[in-house]
Structures are given as C-alpha cells and as structure tokens.
Design an enzyme around this catalytic site. Structure first.
Site, PDB file in Angstrom:
ATOM      1  N   ARG A   2      -2.416   0.878  -5.821  1.00 63.51           N
ATOM      2  CA  ARG A   2      -2.795  -0.543  -4.912  1.00 63.51           C
ATOM      3  C   ARG A   2      -3.354  -1.497  -5.959  1.00 63.51           C
ATOM      4  NH1 ARG A   2      -2.275  -3.284  -0.370  1.00 63.51           N
ATOM      5  NH2 ARG A   2      -3.839  -4.705  -0.052  1.00 63.51           N
ATOM      6  N   CYS A  14      -2.823   4.865  -1.353  1.00 65.60           N
ATOM      7  CA  CYS A  14      -3.170   5.920  -0.434  1.00 65.60           C
ATOM      8  C   CYS A  14      -2.749   5.541   0.831  1.00 65.60           C
ATOM      9  CB  CYS A  14      -4.678   6.508  -0.483  1.00 65.60           C
ATOM     10  SG  CYS A  14      -4.916   7.209  -1.706  1.00 65.60           S
ATOM     11  N   ARG A  32      -4.016  -2.299   4.831  1.00 63.67           N
ATOM     12  CA  ARG A  32      -4.327  -2.967   3.850  1.00 63.67           C
ATOM     13  C   ARG A  32      -3.398  -3.994   3.201  1.00 63.67           C
ATOM     14  NH1 ARG A  32      -5.963   2.106  -0.239  1.00 63.67           N
ATOM     15  NH2 ARG A  32      -6.951   0.375  -1.088  1.00 63.67           N
ATOM     16  N   PRO A  33      -3.366  -4.989   4.314  1.00 65.56           N
ATOM     17  CA  PRO A  33      -2.391  -6.337   4.037  1.00 65.56           C
ATOM     18  C   PRO A  33      -2.873  -6.903   2.852  1.00 65.56           C
ATOM     19  CG  PRO A  33      -3.931  -6.865   5.891  1.00 65.56           C
ATOM     20  CD  PRO A  33      -4.215  -5.202   5.515  1.00 65.56           C
ATOM     21  N   ASP A  44      -2.398 -10.293   2.962  1.00 64.60           N
ATOM     22  CA  ASP A  44      -2.396 -11.629   3.365  1.00 64.60           C
ATOM     23  C   ASP A  44      -3.491 -12.514   2.931  1.00 64.60           C
ATOM     24  OD1 ASP A  44      -0.346 -10.346   4.882  1.00 64.60           O
ATOM     25  OD2 ASP A  44      -1.575 -10.880   7.025  1.00 64.60           O
ATOM     26  N   ASP A  52     -15.151   4.403   0.840  1.00 60.34           N
ATOM     27  CA  ASP A  52     -14.783   5.261  -0.248  1.00 60.34           C
ATOM     28  C   ASP A  52     -15.610   6.706  -0.266  1.00 60.34           C
ATOM     29  OD1 ASP A  52     -12.407   4.136  -0.803  1.00 60.34           O
ATOM     30  OD2 ASP A  52     -13.204   3.257  -2.882  1.00 60.34           O
ATOM     31  N   ILE A  57     -13.664  -0.408   7.887  1.00 57.74           N
ATOM     32  CA  ILE A  57     -12.683  -0.948   6.995  1.00 57.74           C
ATOM     33  C   ILE A  57     -11.294  -0.362   6.956  1.00 57.74           C
ATOM     34  CG2 ILE A  57     -12.346  -1.168   4.462  1.00 57.74           C
ATOM     35  CD1 ILE A  57     -15.375  -2.163   5.437  1.00 57.74           C
ATOM     36  N   ARG A  62      -5.998  10.825  -8.857  1.00 58.15           N
ATOM     37  CA  ARG A  62      -5.737   9.302  -9.121  1.00 58.15           C
ATOM     38  C   ARG A  62      -7.082   8.693  -9.210  1.00 58.15           C
ATOM     39  NH1 ARG A  62      -4.624   6.603  -4.282  1.00 58.15           N
ATOM     40  NH2 ARG A  62      -4.779   4.897  -5.649  1.00 58.15           N
TER      41      ARG A  62
END
Length: 419
Positions: A92, A116, A121-122, A124, A305, A327, A397
């Site tokens: 990402r 992931c 998760r745009p 924009d 997270d 989120i 990761r």
C-alpha cells in the site's frame, strides 16, 4: 506452501527488543526519494514491505544497500518516473511515491497500490488533494498518471484524517511553491516521524502531531541519518500474546508516548502495565476482563491495526465484549477463523459481539491480512493443541522474526513447509 505450526498453553515471559515501526519506515523510504543525496535509516525493520518499497527505488535508479539494522538510500540520480509491477501493487505504501515524484520531477505513472484486503482503501483523498495543489491526474488502464508544471501551496481540508493522504500531501508539499496547510490532518506518531526526518533534510514543518500542519521550505541535498521509532503495533501484538498466555513480558522501546490509546485498553482488561522512557512491561496474572465496548479511531484512539489482535484476546476473556470497527470494513474476516477454534462471535452493522469462552481449540486457519494473521498466532498461543496458520507471508509484511521472538519468550511456534 509455508505454514506456522503453533502449540499453545505456554506462558510467555522475558525481555524483547521491539523492531522499528513498519508504519513509520514506509513513508520515510518514500521521503528518501526527495533527497538528492544519501539517506540512512537506522532501526529499519527487516520485513517484506520494506524490501518491496526499496525494490521500487532500485528500479527507478536509486542505489540501495543494507547495513546492520539500517538501509542506505542514494537517490542522487533517478532514471524513471514509473512505479509499476508486483513490488508496487503488493504494498500500500507505494502510493506515497506519487507525492514524492511530483515534488521531485513533476511526473509520475504508477499502478494502483495493493496491500492487505481489509477494505476499499480508496486513494480519492490523495488524488483530490494533489489536484488542488495543481497536479493533473488521470486514470489510464488501471494506472495513475500524474503531471505537474509546478505544485502550489494551498489549504487542504481532509474529509477524514487519513494517514496516507496526510503523508502524501506532506511529501508533495516539499516541491510546492508557497505554504501548504493541511486541516483535519492525521495525528499518528508515524506522521510526526516523517516530519522530523524531512526537517533534518531542510524542510520547515509546523504542527506535526496536531490537526493542522503547515509545510514550507525545500529539501537541501545532504547526507541525512534518522532512526525509526519502535513499532507500537508490534509491541501491542506481543502484549496481546502475553495477555492470552498469562505471561509477563518486558518490551524495549524508544517511544513509549506512542502507546497512547493501546495502553488504556490493556489496563481496562485487567493487565498490569508499567512503562518508562524506554520500556513497557505487560503482565497478566488472571483471566482477562471483557470490554463492554471499544471502537477503532484515528490517533489517539484505539488503532484499527490492533483490532484483530484484540479480538483474539477478547475471545477468551471473562464476559461479553463489543468491538466497533470504524476504519476498514473488512477487518472482521478473521471471525470465521476464530469460530473454527470454538470462539463465540457474531458480527452485525460494523460491530463484533464476542462472548468469551474458557479456551480455544487448535485448528487449521488461513491468514488473510497482516494484522489478522498476527491475531491468529495469538489465538493459537492461547489454544489447546496444535494450530496451523496458512499463508504466513502476510504476517512477514510487518513483523520481523515473529516466530523467533515468541520462541525466545517461551512459546512454541515454527515455520514449516507443506508437501
């Protein structure tokens, strides 16, 4: 295919050095592209996302090599503005090269970033902000094409305090004429880390860690050395592992203030927490208490997270708990895996309703994202019998030597290969 074999029922005890922060080092690597000199990042975690981010730099002409505990990036010369291929699509953080390349040379072409599968998760917010700064951005064949004849400072108010968008605007602001102001900016400690390193490069940034950030000044080519903060999510993950095993662990960290939002929740569950300038000690001497309600929020709230790891803990807590995810909408996909182990959880309208059970049972599980994979390891450590976690590459990761660290604390987890 690789798997983790986990045998539960062992208390975790001992001292553990917490790795450098994944969420902090990714934007620092992107920022190194702005320095037409050498950038040395100390306390850099050895994780696959770092390798992918630096692979991108190598492909566009930077010279990257690793020293013990550090990466050295020479970005004095680059020969490409194109960020594409698997290394870009699989992490990402590659989206941050958009702002960095626009600031450095006014042009960037990049594949849509991956990572992931935890939600839409745009990008924009990133694109809208960069357009307001004067960038011409179009989408062509699933690639983002960015052009600019000169970015201009302006006031950008984010609809949501997005960490990635805040970081991208800061990076782009390094090449903008005038002052860039971000309103409703993300306040995460990792944002402050980025601003601190850019300040060492010559930038002037005011308001890091607040909702309003002002960016001015340009990067002055010079050798810069910066040490990354400890990973607050890794520390929280090991604390969760201690919680479900009745453990007592002493984590060495360099930013205890960054644990805000996590520590409060741990104390509410009945964990004993003690911390100083360079450590946090977590001990569990009784069964964990349930939490009547907890929701994920931007910093300083409880971080998304940590939500999956917390769910594993509350699965064996004493009482009923509710987690609301605000989120990422797909964080709850570990629920099906926990149900295989005997957990009592159901989800509805963005909330998980958890009835704690006395113990989980070992099962065969599949990691589907980074933090969810870590949560399954926690569940395995608390379970009776053998737990197998497939697709551990997700976990690599963001966690450096997680199996080694757990075994060093007295756990029993080993990487193996299936036939």
């Amino acid at each position: 295919m690789h798997i983790y074999n986990i045998y539960g029922g062992r208390r975790l005890r001992g001292e553990l050095y917490i790795q450098g922060s994944k969420n902090a080092v990714i934007p620092l690597i992107a920022a190194a592209l702005l320095n037409k000199d050498v950038t040395i990042i100390d306390n850099c975690p050895q994780i696959s996302d770092v390798y992918r981010m630096t692979d991108v730099l190598t492909r566009i002409g930077c010279i990257v090599h690793r020293e013990e505990g550090a990466i050295v990036i020479d970005a004095s010369q680059i020969h490409s503005n194109m960020i594409y291929g698997q290394c870009a699509r699989s992490v990402r953080g590659s989206v941050l090269y958009m702002g960095a390349l626009l600031a450095r040379c006014g042009y960037a072409v990049m594949d849509f970033p991956g990572g992931c599968h935890i939600g839409k998760r745009p990008v924009d917010y990133h694109i809208d902000a960069l357009r307001k700064m004067g960038a011409d951005i179009s989408i062509e064949e699933n690639r983002i094409v960015c052009k600019s004849r000169g970015l201009k400072g302006c006031v950008i108010r984010l609809p949501f305090p997005s960490v990635g968008a805040t970081e991208n605007i800061i990076l782009a602001g390094m090449g903008a004429c005038g002052i860039t102001v971000i309103e409703n900016a993300a306040r995460e400690p990792e944002i402050t880390e980025l601003c601190r390193m850019l300040s060492k490069m010559g930038a002037r940034i005011d308001g890091a860690g607040t909702q309003t950030i002002r960016i001015s000044g340009r990067i002055v080519p010079r050798e810069v050395r910066y040490s990354v903060m400890s990973d607050r999510i890794a520390a929280g993950t090991y604390a969760c592992a201690a919680a479900v095993t009745g453990g007592d662990i002493y984590c060495l960290i360099n930013r205890n203030d960054a644990m805000t939002g996590i520590v409060d929740i741990f104390r509410s569950m009945g964990l004993n927490i003690d911390y100083g300038n360079d450590y946090i000690r977590v001990s569990a001497h009784r069964r964990i208490k349930a939490l009547s309600y907890v929701r994920t929020e931007p910093y300083p709230g409880f971080p998304t997270d940590m939500q999956s790891q917390l769910m594993s803990v509350l699965s064996v807590a004493d009482g009923n708990s509710v987690i609301e995810e605000n989120i990422f909408e797909n964080r709850f996909h570990i629920v099906d895996e926990l149900l295989k182990m005997g957990a009592d959880i159901h989800t509805e309208n963005g909330r998980a309703y958890i009835k704690g059970v006395p113990a989980l049972s070992g099962s065969e599980l599949y990691a589907k994202d980074l933090r969810g994979g870590a949560a399954l390891i926690i569940a395995g450590l608390s379970s009776e019998g053998r737990t197998v976690v497939y697709d551990p590459g997700y976990i690599d990761r963001g966690y450096e030597n997680i199996a080694h660290n757990i075994n060093m604390l007295g756990g029993n987890i080993h990487l193996a290969q299936t036939e």
